[in-house]
Design an enzyme around this catalytic site. Structure first.
Site, PDB file in Angstrom:
ATOM      1  N   GLY B 131       0.801  -0.774   0.052  1.00  0.00           N
ATOM      2  CA  GLY B 131       0.352   0.065   0.077  1.00  0.00           C
ATOM      3  C   GLY B 131       0.534   1.289   0.024  1.00  0.00           C
ATOM      4  CE1 TYR B 132       5.497   0.626   0.583  1.00  0.00           C
ATOM      5  CE2 TYR B 132       7.230   1.815  -1.412  1.00  0.00           C
ATOM      6  CZ  TYR B 132       6.570   1.326   0.352  1.00  0.00           C
ATOM      7  OH  TYR B 132       8.253   0.635   0.623  1.00  0.00           O
ATOM      8  CD  GLU B 248       8.260  -1.991  -6.988  1.00  0.00           C
ATOM      9  OE1 GLU B 248       8.211  -0.749  -5.506  1.00  0.00           O
ATOM     10  OE2 GLU B 248       6.972  -1.633  -7.252  1.00  0.00           O
ATOM     11  CD  GLU B 378       9.229  11.224 -17.108  1.00  0.00           C
ATOM     12  OE1 GLU B 378       9.218  10.333 -16.078  1.00  0.00           O
ATOM     13  OE2 GLU B 378       9.478  10.827 -18.063  1.00  0.00           O
TER      14      GLU B 378
END
Lengths: 379, 394
Positions: B131-132, B248, B378
């Site tokens: 949950g980010y 990740e 970016e």
């Protein structure tokens, strides 16, 4: 072999970096250009390079060389690229040595290799005949004559051709133009009757000559390798040259990059360092990634040559294509991000762009090597 | 070395005896991937293989044995990996718990949390989700607003998460929450672990331009989370989040489906679809595009190899995960666009009678998210500019 430098190679890198920074920096390159030096490089520096073992980096130890191998040769070329050092390293130490090691008889090797290691004899490869690199395009003829052959033809873009003592000439003994079979390599004394050369002043202020061969008589003993079987040797010479040029261009890219990043941290506009602008930050960060990719491809090609990997040609093309593309990007961005000052002759960044252009064209650009890679991969 | 050979022989024998035949066939469908968890619908063979491997801790070979891991050395883990490859054994368990939460738990969790959660991850009993992101906190993740109010013995969690992969299938969530709204945004974030079955948790799936997706929106409405479920210290959640994102990014950038290990893949497809004419690809314009791509893909794969070799030798490139994530995902998008071009109008099929029809178009569209999820291109360029190039104000 892992894609990481050994301790010995790291020492060579350090000594090469230190050497070229002090003995042959960009200011020497500028001086040679401004004085329109007749040799095009500094012979005293070349003598020191021989003492350091650089000239004989690829020459086997039994012939008085250092025998350090291609990874080491690449590290020297990278330092040359960073400092834009003018020296016959490519023409003689890489191309000349590879020609003799790959195709030379034991007599030829014993005669010439020690002289290369000592820095006492200069070589030049006379292969290209058209403006766009195409090694099978050989119309220079070698017709049997006496106990040898008689050579006729014109060679262009012969690096260090005007100062070389010995020319390595690709000539056709049989077949049609663009046939790979029927090409023969010859060791030709540059002072032999019928050899003439015309020095060309190049955009990067390096040496290249147009060499004309008019009824040049060569001895049968001066054939390098088998008659008609020169193309395979030529490919080996060129692949070593391509991998080493990739390394030189890596040096050009990384130094151009460092200078550009420094400038972004110094130059003020709109009341702040231009390096604070994200438009420039992102381009700089992208360039960082590209230089890392060029480094990996280049190291792989040099390792492949040292390991006599079956895919050495494939990796040489990969490295030449990628490093050339990155050198173009790095130097274009270098000039652009320096702004007006980057366009001035007083500033060094333009020299890097000029060298990148010439090195890309030498022995095939990304279009040539992309095509070669695709063919090698079966498409 | 003799010990390693003994280990190899024992491992080989055990795998031969314990890996079901069905688990030695290639993975062809989503259902072939075993994710574990309370809601998992597994075949008998999948269940058996996961339980047997999990029982030895070989789903996580290098985790300590006391936390349910295999306790293997790096060299032993390599032997296990090569022996599994030898018999083409499938991975027994895919899990965000293994790839993401586990390493963070080992580094930041307390003893009770490690003992509670790691063995269940190793055995595939509990499936985790992350949950980010929130609707208002994407690239600016630290501006997240899901609140966790200190109520003495528990936190009261309210808010909304988005892009929660497999939230509807997960049992537990590791979640970034704001415990202190009064301090600077990075300093008020905490890292909570809680059960998705808690009252007040709900999820709804998100449909993408590529069709159905594992992504969900996740809502928290007065969810009570026991205080002992706080991982690390209150207000230090951002450090854990960054550590986890690094894992990740390396995973996304380096996976086979993005950057690594795919040299020649595009040209192989092109050869089959377009054919050769006088030994070169019959479409010369496309051939140039393909070879330019493959040059980059190969140089990227070599860079992955080089940084691994350098890491072993104790050297390293800074902001590595950002470089790999940025370049690897941009390459994969390029690859998918080329595959679409190679397939021409056939690649446009969305639905058809044959098996797998429409897959390419969906994969192409899905690949567009590669350079958005887990930190946009970016954002990764920002990180390189700041940490490696040390540009001012970055």
């Amino acid at each position: 072999m892992a894609l990481v430098l050994t301790d010995d190679q790291k020492m060579i890198r350090e000594s090469a970096d230190g050497f070229f920074k002090t003995e042959a920096p960009v200011s020497q390159h500028r001086h040679l250009r401004d004085t329109a030096d007749a040799t095009g490089f500094d012979r005293a520096t070349w003598a020191k390079m021989a003492e350091m073992g650089f000239a004989g980096v690829l020459v086997p130890e039994e012939y008085g060389g250092a025998g350090f191998g291609h990874v080491a040769a690449g590290l020297i070329m990278e330092a040359i690229g960073r400092n834009l050092s003018a020296a016959p390293m490519l023409s003689t130490a890489v191309l000349g040595t590879t020609a003799l090691v790959a195709g030379g008889s034991s007599e030829q090797q014993a005669k010439y290799l020690p002289l290369i290691a000592e820095g006492k004899r200069l070589f030049a490869l006379a292969a290209d005949e058209a403006a766009r690199h195409n090694p099978a395009h050989v119309t220079t003829t070698a017709t049997p004559s006496g106990n040898g052959f008689r050579l006729n033809g014109v060679k262009g873009f012969v690096l260090d051709g005007h100062v070389a003592d010995t020319l390595i000439v690709a000539a056709r003994t049989s077949g049609e133009d663009k046939d790979k079979d029927g090409i023969t390599l010859f060791l030709v004394d540059a002072k032999a009757a019928g050899v003439s050369n015309e020095r060309r002043s190049m955009v990067d202020s390096r040496n290249a000559a147009r060499v004309t061969l008019a009824d040049v008589q060569v001895d049968g003993a001066d054939v390098l390798g088998a008659v008609g079987g020169g193309f395979a040797i030529l490919e080996k010479i060129l692949d070593a040259g391509r991998a080493c040029l990739a390394a030189e261009m890596l040096g050009v890219s990384s130094e151009s990059f460092v200078k550009t990043i420094d400038y972004l941290k110094q130059r003020d506009q709109f009341g702040q360092k231009i390096g604070t602008f994200q438009a420039l930050q992102h381009r700089a960060a992208h360039l960082f990634c590209e230089v890392e990719l060029a480094r990996s491809a280049t190291l792989r090609a040099l390792v492949a040559l040292d390991e006599k990997d079956d895919r050495a040609s494939l990796f040489a093309s990969l490295a030449k294509a990628k490093s050339g593309e990155v050198a173009k990007l790095a130097t274009n961005e270098g000039v652009q991000m320096h702004g007006g000052i980057g366009m001035t002759d007083d500033f060094d960044i333009g020299f890097y762009m000029k060298r990148a252009r010439a090195a890309q064209e030498t022995f095939g650009d990304i279009a040539f090597h992309g095509d070669r890679l695709a063919r090698l991969m079966g498409y | 070395m003799a010990d390693l050979e003994t280990f190899r022989a024992e491992t080989r024998a055990w795998l031969e005896a314990n890996c079901p035949a069905e688990m030695r066939t290639p993975i062809t469908r989503d259902a072939d991937v075993c994710w574990g968890g309370r809601k998992a619908k597994l075949s008998e063979a999948q269940r058996l293989w996961m339980d047997r491997m999990g029982g030895r801790g070989w789903t996580v070979p290098e985790w300590p044995a006391e936390y349910g891991g295999g306790g293997l050395s790096k060299d032993e883990a390599k032997v296990l990996d090569s022996e599994m490859r030898r018999i083409k054994a499938r991975s027994p368990l895919s899990s965000f718990g293994i790839w993401m939460l586990g390493p963070a738990l080992l580094k930041y969790g307390n003893e009770a949390q490690k003992k509670e959660h790691l063995p269940k991850i190793a055995r595939g009993e509990i499936r985790w989700c992350q949950g980010y992101s929130e609707p208002g906190a994407g690239s600016d993740l630290a501006s997240l607003r899901t609140s966790a109010e200190d109520k003495g013995d528990h936190y009261l969690v309210n808010g909304q998460k988005v892009w929660t992969s497999y939230a509807d299938k997960a049992d537990w969530i590791f979640c970034l929450v704001r415990t202190d709204p009064s301090v600077a945004k990075h300093l008020g974030i905490s890292f909570l672990l809680f059960d998705m079955a808690s009252p007040g948790v709900s999820t709804s799936p998100i449909k993408l331009i590529s069709g159905a997706s594992p992504f969900c929106q996740t809502f928290f409405d007065n969810v009570q989370v026991p205080k002992e479920n706080l991982m690390g210290q209150a207000g230090k959640g951002w450090d854990i989040a960054k550590y986890l994102l690094t894992h990740e990014r390396e995973m996304i950038g380096g996976s086979d489906s993005t950057g690594g290990g795919m040299q020649g893949g595009v040209s192989q497809v092109a050869r089959r679809q377009i054919g050769l004419d006088a030994a070169i690809l019959a479409d010369t314009g496309l051939r140039t595009d393909i070879v330019r791509h493959e040059i980059n893909a190969w140089a990227f794969a070599l860079t992955m190899e080089r940084v691994k070799d350098e890491a072993k030798a104790g050297q390293g490139v800074g902001a590595l995960s950002s470089m790999l994530k940025y370049y690897g995902t941009e390459l994969n998008k390029d690859r998918m666009q080329l595959l679409m071009s190679i397939n021409g109008s056939d690649g446009l099929t969305w639905e058809g009678p044959g098996e797998g029809e429409g897959d390419l178009a969906r994969h192409w569209l899905r690949s567009r998210a590669n350079s958005i999820e887990g930190g946009t291109s970016e954002i990764n360029l920002n990180i390189i500019a700041k940490r490696v190039l040390e540009l001012p104000g970055a």
